[in-house]
Scaffold this active site. Structure first.
Site, short mmCIF file in Angstrom:
data_model
loop_
_atom_site.label_atom_id
_atom_site.label_comp_id
_atom_site.label_asym_id
_atom_site.label_seq_id
_atom_site.Cartn_x
_atom_site.Cartn_y
_atom_site.Cartn_z
N ARG A 97 0.84 -1.21 0.00
CA ARG A 97 0.00 0.00 0.00
C ARG A 97 0.87 1.25 0.00
NH1 ARG A 97 -4.09 1.19 4.92
NH2 ARG A 97 -2.09 1.47 5.98
N LYS A 148 -2.15 7.13 1.42
CA LYS A 148 -1.76 7.46 2.80
C LYS A 148 -0.65 8.50 2.74
CE LYS A 148 -1.19 5.02 7.20
NZ LYS A 148 -2.52 5.32 7.75
N GLU A 170 -15.17 7.18 7.26
CA GLU A 170 -14.14 6.62 8.13
C GLU A 170 -13.89 7.53 9.31
OE1 GLU A 170 -10.43 6.45 5.98
OE2 GLU A 170 -10.74 8.43 5.10
#
Length: 348
Positions: free
Chosen positions: A103, A197, A230
């Site tokens: 990721r 991210k 989220e």
């Protein structure tokens, strides 16, 4: 001002006087004096939380916290051009390092940052850093930036990208107490940035602070269509009254590695008949607040029960049985899961 006994002290005092200003700025006369000051700061810390750091700028691993720094002209610092990720160290094993590293590199690709090393080298550095730290329980955090070079907007003047990593000593444990959450009024990041991210976490910080100001643990983001998104740095999950485990779809939010692992593990509860199903879906606020159980899901938790949302109880307002069941699944996976999930750290 009293005269100093040396010319160097006189020069320092003159600078500190600041042409009559009330605030006196100290000017360090040498790097050794600065290091002494930094070491003085860290000597007062009872327990050193940062056990080891790797810096591609330094070209190695360091243990001195006074030297765990990055250049101020690094574009990750002044332009936010950087990505990061994490992995958990538990009982001498790195949990889910490979999926987090994958990721990490996907985030870097979206941010148009090239790694200074191939994936295999990055992985090796992280394993070696963990071993050098001697940490058996904590977290491993790592960053990839467009690198130092100048203070311009474009990274064109940066000679090379930079890779940093640090091992943090952290005595975390399974969460068994429930927390309260509120709906965030801070706008969430658009999907292009929310799904990578990156280090631009100001919305996340403000969302967390907003919750704390209201006496809650954290906030919940709602997207522009009214669907649950989220938490500020965690995924959110629900158990509905039909005993289905539900997570918001990942198309507009960060694809949580722990959340995705939970979806895999929870199938065991379906086989046992404790859950009727496991799926992702677009969930409205009404559906979320009307759920039987609610929880945060994240690497260092791995599951945190939520008992109220905007002062409204979730279910009976107590930590749910199925919440703890999925928490046990994840915790057991962290402690004794398969080798593909847990990488042994080769401590010397």
């Amino acid at each position: 001002m009293e005269k100093s006994s040396s010319s160097s002290d006189q020069k320092s005092d003159a600078w500190e006087a600041g042409n009559g200003s009330e605030f006196k700025v100290h000017v360090f006369s040498s790097s050794s004096e600065l290091l002494e000051k930094l070491h003085e700061k860290w000597s007062s810390v009872k327990k050193q939380p940062y056990l080891a750091m790797y810096s591609s700028i330094f070209g190695g691993i360091i243990f001195d916290p006074a030297m765990m720094v990055i250049p101020i002209d690094d574009h990750m610092v002044h332009r936010g051009h950087g990505v990061f990720d994490t992995a958990i160290l538990l009982d001498g094993y790195l949990y889910e390092l490979d999926v987090h590293l994958d990721r990490f590199l996907k985030s870097a690709s979206k941010a148009k940052i090239s790694s200074p090393f191939p994936r295999s080298a990055l992985r090796s550095i992280l394993v070696q850093l963990s071993a050098a730290s001697q940490c058996k329980k904590g977290s491993l955090r790592y960053w990839l930036s467009s690198g130092p070079g100048d203070f311009l907007l474009s990274p064109a003047g940066c000679p090379t990208s930079a890779f940093y990593a640090v091992v943090i000593d952290d005595d975390f444990s399974q969460c068994k107490e429930g927390v309260e959450v509120v709906t965030s009024t801070v706008p969430m990041k658009p999907p292009q940035f929310a799904t990578m991210k990156n280090v631009n976490y100001l919305p996340n910080v403000l969302s967390k602070m907003e919750a704390e100001e209201k006496g809650a643990y954290a906030s919940i983001w709602i997207d522009e269509e009214g669907y649950i998104a989220e938490g500020p740095n965690v995924n959110v999950a629900f158990i509905n009254h039909d005993k289905e485990l539900l997570l918001p779809s990942f198309d507009k939010i960060l694809s949580g590695c722990t959340a995705k692992r939970l979806l895999q593990l929870a199938a065991k509860l379906v086989v046992q008949g404790r859950l009727k199903g496991v799926r992702t879906a677009n969930l409205t606020v009404e559906e979320g607040k009307g759920a039987a159980e609610m929880m945060f899901v994240g690497s260092t938790l791995p599951v945190l029960p939520i008992i109220t949302w905007d002062e409204q109880p979730i279910g009976d307002g107590k930590v749910g049985e199925l919440t703890m069941a999925v928490s046990d699944l994840l915790w057991d996976d962290m402690v004794a899961g398969p080798e593909v999930q847990r990488i042994p750290v080769p401590y010397v």
